[in-house]
Design a protein around this motif. Structure first.
Motif, PDB file in Angstrom:
ATOM      1  N   ARG A   1      15.051  -4.955   2.613  1.00 11.32           N
ATOM      2  CA  ARG A   1      14.759  -4.947   1.170  1.00 11.32           C
ATOM      3  C   ARG A   1      16.046  -4.863   0.359  1.00 11.32           C
ATOM      4  O   ARG A   1      16.170  -5.511  -0.687  1.00 11.32           O
ATOM      5  CB  ARG A   1      13.836  -3.776   0.813  1.00 11.32           C
ATOM      6  N   PHE A   2      17.015  -4.098   0.831  1.00 11.77           N
ATOM      7  CA  PHE A   2      18.307  -4.027   0.148  1.00 11.77           C
ATOM      8  C   PHE A   2      18.943  -5.411   0.097  1.00 11.77           C
ATOM      9  O   PHE A   2      19.468  -5.837  -0.938  1.00 11.77           O
ATOM     10  CB  PHE A   2      19.231  -3.040   0.861  1.00 11.77           C
ATOM     11  N   GLY A   3      18.888  -6.135   1.218  1.00  8.32           N
ATOM     12  CA  GLY A   3      19.436  -7.487   1.242  1.00  8.32           C
ATOM     13  C   GLY A   3      18.727  -8.420   0.286  1.00  8.32           C
ATOM     14  O   GLY A   3      19.350  -9.281  -0.356  1.00  8.32           O
ATOM     15  N   VAL A   4      17.417  -8.245   0.159  1.00  8.05           N
ATOM     16  CA  VAL A   4      16.627  -9.065  -0.773  1.00  8.05           C
ATOM     17  C   VAL A   4      17.013  -8.758  -2.215  1.00  8.05           C
ATOM     18  O   VAL A   4      17.277  -9.666  -3.015  1.00  8.05           O
ATOM     19  CB  VAL A   4      15.120  -8.813  -0.546  1.00  8.05           C
ATOM     20  N   GLU A   5      17.039  -7.486  -2.566  1.00  8.49           N
ATOM     21  CA  GLU A   5      17.277  -7.111  -3.959  1.00  8.49           C
ATOM     22  C   GLU A   5      18.703  -7.412  -4.412  1.00  8.49           C
ATOM     23  O   GLU A   5      18.944  -7.622  -5.600  1.00  8.49           O
ATOM     24  CB  GLU A   5      16.972  -5.619  -4.163  1.00  8.49           C
ATOM     25  N   THR A   6      19.636  -7.440  -3.475  1.00 10.35           N
ATOM     26  CA  THR A   6      21.022  -7.750  -3.821  1.00 10.35           C
ATOM     27  C   THR A   6      21.332  -9.242  -3.707  1.00 10.35           C
ATOM     28  O   THR A   6      22.471  -9.658  -3.898  1.00 10.35           O
ATOM     29  CB  THR A   6      21.990  -6.971  -2.914  1.00 10.35           C
ATOM     30  N   ASN A   7      20.328 -10.044  -3.403  1.00  8.52           N
ATOM     31  CA  ASN A   7      20.466 -11.499  -3.292  1.00  8.52           C
ATOM     32  C   ASN A   7      21.349 -11.921  -2.129  1.00  8.52           C
ATOM     33  O   ASN A   7      21.895 -13.025  -2.114  1.00  8.52           O
ATOM     34  CB  ASN A   7      21.021 -12.106  -4.589  1.00  8.52           C
TER      35      ASN A   7
ATOM     36  N   TYR B   1       5.933   0.969  -0.267  1.00  6.84           N
ATOM     37  CA  TYR B   1       6.870   0.952  -1.399  1.00  6.84           C
ATOM     38  C   TYR B   1       6.169   0.538  -2.694  1.00  6.84           C
ATOM     39  O   TYR B   1       6.338   1.170  -3.741  1.00  6.84           O
ATOM     40  CB  TYR B   1       8.025   0.003  -1.092  1.00  6.84           C
ATOM     41  N   MET B   2       5.375  -0.523  -2.616  1.00  5.96           N
ATOM     42  CA  MET B   2       4.724  -1.049  -3.813  1.00  5.96           C
ATOM     43  C   MET B   2       3.602  -0.145  -4.322  1.00  5.96           C
ATOM     44  O   MET B   2       3.386  -0.052  -5.535  1.00  5.96           O
ATOM     45  CB  MET B   2       4.158  -2.445  -3.537  1.00  5.96           C
TER      46      MET B   2
ATOM     47  N   ARG C   1       5.289   5.829  -5.094  1.00  3.07           N
ATOM     48  CA  ARG C   1       6.179   6.093  -6.219  1.00  3.07           C
ATOM     49  C   ARG C   1       7.505   5.339  -6.172  1.00  3.07           C
ATOM     50  O   ARG C   1       8.183   5.224  -7.181  1.00  3.07           O
ATOM     51  CB  ARG C   1       6.465   7.603  -6.293  1.00  3.07           C
ATOM     52  N   GLY C   2       7.883   4.820  -5.006  1.00  5.27           N
ATOM     53  CA  GLY C   2       9.183   4.157  -4.914  1.00  5.27           C
ATOM     54  C   GLY C   2       9.339   3.021  -5.903  1.00  5.27           C
ATOM     55  O   GLY C   2      10.348   2.924  -6.612  1.00  5.27           O
ATOM     56  N   TYR C   3       8.349   2.158  -5.961  1.00  6.96           N
ATOM     57  CA  TYR C   3       8.382   1.004  -6.871  1.00  6.96           C
ATOM     58  C   TYR C   3       8.432   1.464  -8.324  1.00  6.96           C
ATOM     59  O   TYR C   3       9.216   0.957  -9.132  1.00  6.96           O
ATOM     60  CB  TYR C   3       7.153   0.151  -6.609  1.00  6.96           C
TER      61      TYR C   3
ATOM     62  N   LEU D   1      14.683  -6.530 -11.894  1.00  2.63           N
ATOM     63  CA  LEU D   1      13.609  -5.634 -11.493  1.00  2.63           C
ATOM     64  C   LEU D   1      13.308  -5.840 -10.016  1.00  2.63           C
ATOM     65  O   LEU D   1      13.502  -6.941  -9.481  1.00  2.63           O
ATOM     66  CB  LEU D   1      12.348  -5.888 -12.320  1.00  2.63           C
ATOM     67  N   PRO D   2      12.814  -4.821  -9.324  1.00  3.31           N
ATOM     68  CA  PRO D   2      12.554  -4.958  -7.893  1.00  3.31           C
ATOM     69  C   PRO D   2      11.351  -5.855  -7.611  1.00  3.31           C
ATOM     70  O   PRO D   2      10.379  -5.854  -8.350  1.00  3.31           O
ATOM     71  CB  PRO D   2      12.263  -3.514  -7.459  1.00  3.31           C
ATOM     72  N   ASN D   3      11.459  -6.611  -6.528  1.00  5.89           N
ATOM     73  CA  ASN D   3      10.330  -7.411  -6.038  1.00  5.89           C
ATOM     74  C   ASN D   3      10.587  -7.819  -4.604  1.00  5.89           C
ATOM     75  O   ASN D   3      11.261  -8.819  -4.338  1.00  5.89           O
ATOM     76  CB  ASN D   3      10.109  -8.657  -6.895  1.00  5.89           C
ATOM     77  N   PRO D   4      10.049  -7.079  -3.634  1.00  7.45           N
ATOM     78  CA  PRO D   4      10.208  -7.450  -2.229  1.00  7.45           C
ATOM     79  C   PRO D   4       9.049  -8.275  -1.688  1.00  7.45           C
ATOM     80  O   PRO D   4       8.926  -8.434  -0.482  1.00  7.45           O
ATOM     81  CB  PRO D   4      10.251  -6.079  -1.547  1.00  7.45           C
TER      82      PRO D   4
END
Length: 271
Positions: free
Chosen positions: A63-69, A88-89, A92-94, A263-266
């Motif tokens: 997910r870190f790799g996804v969010e950081t492109n 996650y979704m 509370r994390g999201y 914004l986050p979106n995995p």
């Protein structure tokens, strides 16, 4: 005297031997940081079901790799990470991450001195930025299924996507600060009516422009389509002070905002 010479000779021989066969326990050693098992080893362990902690860390890294492109053009969530994404979704994390993005965007927006000519704007994407399609993805594997445009269009036509509360609060603050609001979405022009109704029903009642894909835009990569629209906006004399979106293709490309907020979106990736 001869005994002393013999002692010196033996001492020198012993020292020479130590140089040719150094004992690592007595000689100085370079500082070496010994890392934990490699990521590759961890991934292999995950595939063989060796531990919940390894699995969680593997999926967290994904997910870190996804969010950081760093991870791009992926089609589905890795099968071993579906439960991680679901948790996650749905927990509370999201929400915490959305609130953090909104907080930082608000901090930035409040520092901007508007010119006062009505040309300072903030761009918002819609899906997973202002409106949440989580109810749809609950029924479609949280991103495990390959995206099906026809199924998603049917969901859009229901007009029942709820607002993301943190984004709704930030949107209202942007209006209060005096920015104009432009909504730039990948949705089709055919869905203008239902999109407007959905937005208003969710508390997003005011905007200065709603830009959707026209017939000539279908088939264009999102980054190209949105870059073209931002260029047109700037040609009209508007200043794009901020841009909020859940995809990097919402934010990158030509005529970028002074500052962009991801914004986050995995669950899915749009080129």
């Amino acid at each position: 005297m001869n005994a002393f010479k013999l002692f010196i000779f033996l001492a020198l021989c012993s020292f020479a031997a130590s140089l040719s066969n150094p004992d690592s326990s007595t000689l100085p050693r370079p500082l070496i940081v010994e890392n934990p098992p490699s990521l590759l080893t961890r991934v292999v362990d995950v595939e063989h079901g060796s531990g919940e902690e390894d699995l969680r860390m593997h999926c967290q890294s994904w997910r870190f790799g996804v969010e950081t492109n760093n991870i791009r053009s992926w089609k589905t969530v890795p099968v071993e990470c579906v439960d991680y994404v679901k948790n996650y979704m749905m927990k509370r994390g999201y929400v915490y991450d959305l609130e953090m993005v909104a907080k930082e965007a608000g901090n930035y927006a409040r520092t901007i001195q508007l010119v006062g000519d009505g040309n300072d704007i903030w761009i918002f994407d819609i899906d997973e930025t202002l409106l949440s399609n989580l109810p749809y993805y609950v029924d479609h594997g949280f991103g495990l299924e390959v995206f099906d445009g026809s199924k998603f269009d049917k969901w859009v036509e229901l007009g029942s996507a709820p607002a993301l509360q943190a984004s709704l609060n930030f949107y209202k603050e942007i209006l209060d600060l005096g920015f104009k609001v432009f909504l730039l979405t990948g949705r089709s022009e055919e869905h203008r009516g239902v999109t407007e109704e959905n937005l208003r029903r969710s508390g997003i009642e005011r905007w200065d422009r709603l830009i959707l894909r026209g017939k000539g835009d279908h088939g264009k990569p999102a980054i190209a389509y949105k870059s073209e629209r931002r260029a047109q906006i700037e040609e009209e004399g508007f200043r794009i002070r901020g841009n909020s979106g859940d995809q990097w293709s919402d934010l990158l490309g030509l005529c970028m905002a002074n500052r962009s907020f991801k914004l986050p979106n995995p669950m899915y990736y749009i080129d």
